[in-house]
Design a protein around this motif. Sequence first.
Motif, short mmCIF file in Angstrom:
data_model
loop_
_atom_site.label_atom_id
_atom_site.label_comp_id
_atom_site.label_asym_id
_atom_site.label_seq_id
_atom_site.Cartn_x
_atom_site.Cartn_y
_atom_site.Cartn_z
N VAL A 433 1.01 -0.89 0.13
CA VAL A 433 0.22 0.20 -0.10
C VAL A 433 0.47 1.06 -0.34
CG1 VAL A 433 -2.16 1.14 1.25
CG2 VAL A 433 -1.89 -1.19 1.03
N THR A 434 0.81 2.26 -1.01
CA THR A 434 1.59 3.78 -1.01
C THR A 434 0.40 4.11 -0.68
OG1 THR A 434 2.75 2.65 -3.19
CG2 THR A 434 2.44 4.89 -2.36
N GLU A 435 0.65 5.36 -0.02
CA GLU A 435 -0.99 6.51 0.45
C GLU A 435 0.15 7.44 -0.40
OE1 GLU A 435 -0.61 6.80 5.39
OE2 GLU A 435 -1.05 5.05 5.03
N VAL A 436 -1.37 8.38 -0.46
CA VAL A 436 -0.80 9.85 -1.81
C VAL A 436 -1.37 10.98 -0.59
CG1 VAL A 436 -0.23 8.46 -3.64
CG2 VAL A 436 -2.07 9.15 -2.75
N VAL A 437 -1.67 12.11 -0.91
CA VAL A 437 -2.10 12.98 -0.26
C VAL A 437 -2.38 13.91 -1.62
CG1 VAL A 437 -1.20 13.33 2.07
CG2 VAL A 437 0.55 14.81 0.26
N ARG A 438 -2.34 13.74 -2.75
CA ARG A 438 -2.63 14.74 -3.72
C ARG A 438 -3.26 13.81 -4.99
NH1 ARG A 438 2.93 18.88 -3.72
NH2 ARG A 438 2.31 19.51 -2.44
N PRO A 439 -4.26 14.07 -5.48
CA PRO A 439 -4.71 15.19 -5.51
C PRO A 439 -5.42 15.02 -3.64
CG PRO A 439 -5.37 14.00 -7.43
CD PRO A 439 -4.72 13.83 -6.93
#
Length: 563
Positions: A433-439
């Motif tokens: 799992v890779t967590e992203v904040v954008r967008p």
Amino acid sequence: MASKREREASDRVEDEGVDNESKRQRLDEDSSPSPPPVSIANPLSGLANNYADIDEEEDYVRRERGSINERRNDGSQHNGHKKYGEADDSDEEDDSHEQFSGRNRQVEVRKDCPYLDTVNRQVLDFDFEKFCSVSLSNLNVYACLVCGKYYQGRGKKSHAYTHSLEAGHHVYINLRTEKVYCLPDGYEINDPSLDDIRNVLNPRFAAKEVEQLDKNKQWSRALDGSSYLPGMVGLNNIKETDFVNVTIQSLMRVTPLRNFFLIPENYQHCKSPLVHRFGELTRKIWHTRNFKGQVSPHEFLQAVMKASKKRFRIGAQSDPVEFMSWLLNTLHADLKTSKKNTSIIYECFQGELEVVKEIPNKVISDKKENNAEKLSDGVNERYAFVKETSKMPFLMLGLDLPPPPLFKDVMEKNIIPQVPLFNILKKFDGETVTEVVRPHIARMQYRVTRLPKYMILHMRRFTKNNFFVEKNPTLVNFPVKNLELKDYIPLPTPKENEKLRTKYDLIANVVHDGKPGEGFYRVFVQRKSEELWYEMQDLHVSETLPHLVALSETYMQIYEQQQ
């Protein structure tokens, strides 16, 4: 009926108060076909824009004739002032008429010219933009083969004609038609001894030559006596353009891409200057009969500046990963046909990912009630994740490096961490799992569903915060040969009668040295004919050992699929 030029001359004489006798004498001089005197006090004063040549470039003449009326109409909107680089309407009309009336007139062709021994190949350099050094125009430009400078036209009022009289330089080549002329005499020179100059101006490759390039082990010799390897020549760093140089040198190792651009007929339908400049640069890098052992990407950089709207420009350092992404996407957009969304770019680099995105969705439960007191406004909030699965094409894969340690070791030195390439490739195993904040905040899972022929990997080595750019110094341990992907990431099952190729060999490795924003880029590339590795940094090219390729802060890599 008097011509337009005669009417203008007579009006000028009347305004100056000259008598009728001197006016007739002035008109006779203007209409006289006699050549101008050799001694010219100021060659630039009074030079009309009479640069178009007789009996040459008929397509250029048609284009110019059709645009004369457009420019005349535009001129009325500028209060009679001429725009920069425009010619006077009267001059252009006369030039066009002279061209069409003279089309049937043959230019004398001679095999012998007494000035051929003045040609100086040491000063010839065709890597720069084809602009006249006086008028800064790119129309009908000639190169003086004696001093190497560019001049426009060869008519009697042109800059090349004036230069031939002033400097005594007599041999000129048209940079578009590749015809050679002797000025001021005006005859064309047909001598096979000039073919090497034409080959340097516009290198040509036969299909058989292209097929044998990766088998050629022969060195070439420049005019200064130095030796160079075709395809392994240095690129001039004009000003902080090392990010362009390492990208170009990496792409030159991609065989199908190189072979495509070595044959101009493959993209002659394309109108993009960027495509043609990239093709010219490719042919010059792999040309076996260059006059010098290096190439300047000046023309290509000018096309990049224009196509990117100065996002990438000379004098401003940029990121080779961003430049690689922009260049591949732009070349694809210019090369693709209207019927099929494909090009040589997609055929080489495009793969496919399956992306599972989990987006948090806020869920509000019923209100709570407490026996002790009523919490009328109390709510119990929780989150549920909504999954979205999609397939996404890619041209390169970004790999995340582990954060460097915060503390020093017992010797008070920073620990330089190392990580195997296989560890950071787990990002694409479909489970990590890779967590992203954008967008927006989401959890992502990636899985490769189609492997490309050439896989581009880039390490996310630079991170930006509110104050500065930070560089991660973690070293990546990777194999130079036989990178087997199926042992580390799940791959799709092949179709019937199809073999799944999962082994890759490294062909280019871009590294960054120094601090972020202050460092420089260099690249390690492989020469296939001898399976040797070379380190290339702008004009510097040197052979290196394969095990030294991995001992650097790698930033971008290109792997080739084993066939």
